[in-house]
Design an enzyme around this catalytic site. Structure first.
Site, PDB file in Angstrom:
ATOM      1  CB  CYS A 183      71.941 103.151  72.740  1.00  0.00           C
ATOM      2  SG  CYS A 183      70.844 103.706  74.109  1.00  0.00           S
ATOM      3  CG  PHE A 419      70.182 102.566  79.330  1.00  0.00           C
ATOM      4  CD1 PHE A 419      71.318 103.241  79.142  1.00  0.00           C
ATOM      5  CD2 PHE A 419      68.928 103.169  79.452  1.00  0.00           C
ATOM      6  CE1 PHE A 419      71.625 104.398  79.707  1.00  0.00           C
ATOM      7  CE2 PHE A 419      69.038 104.291  80.115  1.00  0.00           C
ATOM      8  CZ  PHE A 419      70.388 105.012  80.316  1.00  0.00           C
TER       9      PHE A 419
END
Length: 432
Positions: A183, A419
């Site tokens: 992300c 992540f």
């Protein structure tokens, strides 16, 4: 080569988007300011048997809207097509095309995820490759793959394909790279592209991100992680950052691209300048494969580094676009922001635009950077939708609940936390 101690300025001169809430900048921004949502029931595939049946899909757009040879793009990845659309808009808006004297000084840096997974073909291969006892026959499976899979489609799944196609579209012969840091990817891409210009290795960079994981493999994976909202009865209300009733994020898709340009290069040609990229911070949690550090230490360091590079303090920041995914990680991010800003937290605004467009994963940071730029342009900050029940710890900070807000916006901070523990922060400001 520019001397090591010389800091070249980097500005944004073009922006473009293909987004669940609008397929051009003004439509997207207008819908966001009006508090509309791009989330609905999933239609790309049959999600009726999945725990999560909702997503934020691209609507009413086709690659023919962006390129002259759409047949050439039929087998290219869904995310690659989105990138072509956003890049075409950004490049056109910048007007830089006729001003690039040396194409070796023009590069592309993207944060792109993997392409579409060929779920139906793999399911068919599995079904035809089981023996009488239900065990997988690898020889049959391999033969079925050779007969079933299209090698071009398989190639287009590679994360580096969008950046290669975009470079070819615009004859960008300079630095060319893609990062896939979950992300944080497209914020990192913009930050790294800006650093390339600062170092004197390019004068113009096309940068941003693109991603789509709205497919059976993607939804299955995130459902197994219990990361997705299952509020299927109320799609528009499912993404609820900072709300104590939040139950996970909503998958989105799309692309956002910006043209970065060395300031003097842009100034000399009379370019319209949206904002200046003044700070970039990058850090690693070194903690867990999915969960952020419980103390938010990585996020804190990323923001702190961006401020240091920008030569700013938290008192200079008017608006923060939060990573704000509508998961329990919101609490950690909020804590790290309040810790860094201290008493200055009360004077700024922070919102999560994922509440309206879902989570674009690798493409999230770039579109959120564009929201920051538009906040500077229009002196308005976008809302956090669905913030009906503020969680503990949300006091003392303006999270712009439900409605966009007019206010002074001179400098902005954009956060993207991925992540694996990659944290990227960008600071942009109005050009003096």
């Amino acid at each position: 080569m520019i001397a090591q101690n010389s800091r070249r300025r980097v500005v944004v001169t073009g922006v473009g988007v293909i987004n669940p809430l609008g397929n051009d900048i003004e439509t997207l921004w207008g819908n966001l300011k009006e508090g509309k949502s791009g989330v609905g029931l999933t239609t790309i595939f049959d999600a009726s048997k999945f725990p999560t049946k909702i997503s934020a899909e691209i609507k009413d757009w086709d690659i023919a809207d962006a390129v002259d040879n759409p047949d050439l793009w039929k087998l290219r990845g869904r995310h690659t097509r989105f990138a072509a659309g956003a890049a075409t808009q950004a490049f056109s808006a910048s007007g830089v095309g006729d001003h690039i004297q040396d194409r070796r000084r023009f590069g592309v840096y993207m944060g792109s995820g993997e392409g579409n997974q060929d779920f139906l073909s793999f399911a068919s291969m599995m079904a035809t490759s089981l023996d009488s006892e239900g065990n997988l026959d690898l020889v049959k499976f391999t033969r079925a793959g050779l007969d079933t899979l299209n090698p071009v489609v398989e190639l287009e799944q590679e994360p580096n394909m969008p950046v290669g196609h975009i470079a070819s579209m615009f004859n960008a012969q300079g630095p060319n790279a893609n990062c896939l840091t979950a992300c944080a990817a497209s914020s990192q891409a913009i930050g790294e592209a800006a650093e390339i210009i600062r170092r004197g290795e390019a004068d113009v960079m096309l940068s941003g991100g693109t991603h789509s994981m709205i497919h059976p493999f993607g939804v299955t994976g995130f459902n197994l992680l219990t990361a997705l909202s299952t509020n299927n009865e109320d799609p528009a209300g499912a993404s609820r950052p900072f709300d104590r009733l939040r139950d996970g994020f909503v998958l989105g898709e799309g692309s956002a691209m910006v043209v970065l340009e060395e300031y003097e290069h842009a100034k000399a040609r009379g370019a319209k300048i949206y904002a200046e990229v003044v700070g970039y911070g990058l850090s690693g949690d070194a903690h867990h494969v999915t969960a952020p550090h419980p103390e938010g230490s990585g996020a804190y360091r990323s923001m702190e580094m961006a401020l240091k590079k920008a030569g700013m303090t938290t008192a200079d920041i008017d608006y923060v676009n939060a990573h704000g995914t509508s998961t329990m990680a919101d609490t950690i991010e909020l804590g790290s922001v309040k810790k860094l800003f201290g008493e200055n937290a009360a004077g700024m605004s922070m919102s999560s635009t994922k509440s309206a467009i879902g989570h674009l994963l690798g493409g999230a940071g770039a579109v959120e950077a564009i929201f920051c730029i538009l906040a500077i342009r229009d002196q308005i900050v976008p809302p956090t939708l669905n913030l009906d029940n503020p969680d503990e710890g949300t006091d003392g900070i303006d999270l712009v609940p439900q409605k966009a807000k007019k206010r002074e916006v001179k400098a902005v901070l954009n956060n993207s936390f991925g992540f694996g523990g990659t944290n990227a922060s960008l600071i942009m400001k109005a050009v003096d």
